[in-house]
Design a protein around this motif. Structure first.
Motif, PDB file in Angstrom:
ATOM      1  N   ASN A  87      35.461 136.843 159.527  1.00  0.00           N
ATOM      2  CA  ASN A  87      36.730 137.088 158.861  1.00  0.00           C
ATOM      3  C   ASN A  87      36.455 137.878 157.598  1.00  0.00           C
ATOM      4  OD1 ASN A  87      38.209 135.641 160.771  1.00  0.00           O
ATOM      5  ND2 ASN A  87      37.757 133.715 159.742  1.00  0.00           N
ATOM      6  N   LEU A  88      36.966 139.087 157.550  1.00  0.00           N
ATOM      7  CA  LEU A  88      36.706 139.994 156.436  1.00  0.00           C
ATOM      8  C   LEU A  88      37.887 140.037 155.486  1.00  0.00           C
ATOM      9  CD1 LEU A  88      35.250 143.089 158.326  1.00  0.00           C
ATOM     10  CD2 LEU A  88      33.982 141.330 157.111  1.00  0.00           C
ATOM     11  N   GLU A  89      37.583 140.249 154.230  1.00  0.00           N
ATOM     12  CA  GLU A  89      38.592 140.580 153.242  1.00  0.00           C
ATOM     13  C   GLU A  89      38.192 141.938 152.691  1.00  0.00           C
ATOM     14  OE1 GLU A  89      40.999 138.331 149.711  1.00  0.00           O
ATOM     15  OE2 GLU A  89      40.104 137.204 151.363  1.00  0.00           O
ATOM     16  N   ILE A  90      39.156 142.841 152.637  1.00  0.00           N
ATOM     17  CA  ILE A  90      38.880 144.236 152.300  1.00  0.00           C
ATOM     18  C   ILE A  90      39.835 144.679 151.199  1.00  0.00           C
ATOM     19  CG2 ILE A  90      38.796 146.604 153.188  1.00  0.00           C
ATOM     20  CD1 ILE A  90      38.530 145.237 156.024  1.00  0.00           C
ATOM     21  N   ILE A  91      39.291 145.350 150.201  1.00  0.00           N
ATOM     22  CA  ILE A  91      40.123 145.972 149.169  1.00  0.00           C
ATOM     23  C   ILE A  91      39.789 147.452 149.148  1.00  0.00           C
ATOM     24  CG2 ILE A  91      40.720 146.079 146.724  1.00  0.00           C
ATOM     25  CD1 ILE A  91      40.096 143.109 146.522  1.00  0.00           C
TER      26      ILE A  91
ATOM     27  N   THR B 100      41.097 140.754 157.808  1.00  0.00           N
ATOM     28  CA  THR B 100      40.970 141.050 159.229  1.00  0.00           C
ATOM     29  C   THR B 100      40.163 139.949 159.898  1.00  0.00           C
ATOM     30  OG1 THR B 100      38.888 142.271 159.095  1.00  0.00           O
ATOM     31  CG2 THR B 100      40.903 143.538 158.759  1.00  0.00           C
ATOM     32  N   ALA B 101      40.313 139.858 161.206  1.00  0.00           N
ATOM     33  CA  ALA B 101      39.496 138.953 162.004  1.00  0.00           C
ATOM     34  C   ALA B 101      38.744 139.798 163.011  1.00  0.00           C
ATOM     35  CB  ALA B 101      40.363 137.920 162.705  1.00  0.00           C
ATOM     36  N   SER B 102      37.447 139.588 163.096  1.00  0.00           N
ATOM     37  CA  SER B 102      36.615 140.356 164.006  1.00  0.00           C
ATOM     38  C   SER B 102      35.510 139.462 164.536  1.00  0.00           C
ATOM     39  CB  SER B 102      36.013 141.557 163.275  1.00  0.00           C
ATOM     40  OG  SER B 102      35.000 142.144 164.036  1.00  0.00           O
ATOM     41  N   GLU B 103      35.293 139.497 165.838  1.00  0.00           N
ATOM     42  CA  GLU B 103      34.221 138.690 166.420  1.00  0.00           C
ATOM     43  C   GLU B 103      32.864 139.126 165.884  1.00  0.00           C
ATOM     44  OE1 GLU B 103      34.365 138.452 170.675  1.00  0.00           O
ATOM     45  OE2 GLU B 103      36.536 138.226 170.651  1.00  0.00           O
TER      46      GLU B 103
END
Length: 192
Positions: free
Chosen positions: A145-149, A138-141
């Motif tokens: 930039n997150l990576e999620i599992i 995801t991209a979030s201000e």
């Protein structure tokens, strides 16, 4: 020889920091770190969290949640945190089996505006029971930039599931941080 192997592993991790890593990569990366065993107050489950992490129980996000635990690292220099979230919740749309719940959630993820990429999804053997996972970016201000599992597993009740989430920002230590989170989630045990 041991130091040489560690050196090669570090080169591999550094060179792959912008490439897609898989759940299998993170699961098989062996990293020693100090943990603390945490049991949910009603003895529903236990998990080993990284030491000195803060956690909140019960953690309830919405009316479908039955119980939850939210754990986070101390913020890094940019204020970003690694997060582990465990939720036990009632399935959506009356889904009575894990695969139906997985397919329902996969459709929601595919239409979610903040998800920039689904890296991988499907069944897994990370736990000693049937499980499914979603690996997304995801991209979030606010959060970088997150990576999620996310892992989805059955509880001991029909139509009720556990969602276990590992989330970290894409920094220079990203691969190590995600591997640590996955190893922590692998210690999750349902006690009741």
């Amino acid at each position: 020889m041991k130091h040489f192997n560690i050196f090669i592993l570090l080169i591999f991790l550094t060179s792959c920091s912008n490439d897609k890593n898989t759940l299998s990569n993170y699961s098989n990366f062996s990293k020693e770190f100090n943990t603390q065993k945490v049991e949910y107050p009603n003895k529903e489950f236990s998990i080993n969290l990284p030491i000195n992490w803060e956690f909140e129980v019960p953690y309830i996000e919405n009316d479908k949640d039955i119980l939850g635990l939210f754990a986070s690292s101390k913020p890094n220099a940019k204020g970003f945190q690694n997060v582990l979230l465990i939720k036990k919740y009632k399935g959506d749309n009356g889904n009575k089996d894990l695969k139906s719940e997985f397919n329902f959630l996969l459709k929601q993820i595919q239409n979610h505006s903040q998800i920039t990429e689904i890296v991988d999804s499907g069944s897994t053997t990370i736990f000693n029971q049937e499980a499914y996972f979603f690996h997304t970016k995801t991209a979030s201000e606010n959060n970088g930039n997150l990576e999620i599992i996310n892992f989805l597993i059955n509880s001991n009740e029909t139509g009720v599931y556990y969602n276990l989430t590992a989330s970290t920002t894409q920094t220079d230590r990203f691969n190590i941080e995600m591997a640590n989170l996955i190893h922590s989630l692998k210690t999750f045990k349902i006690l009741k």
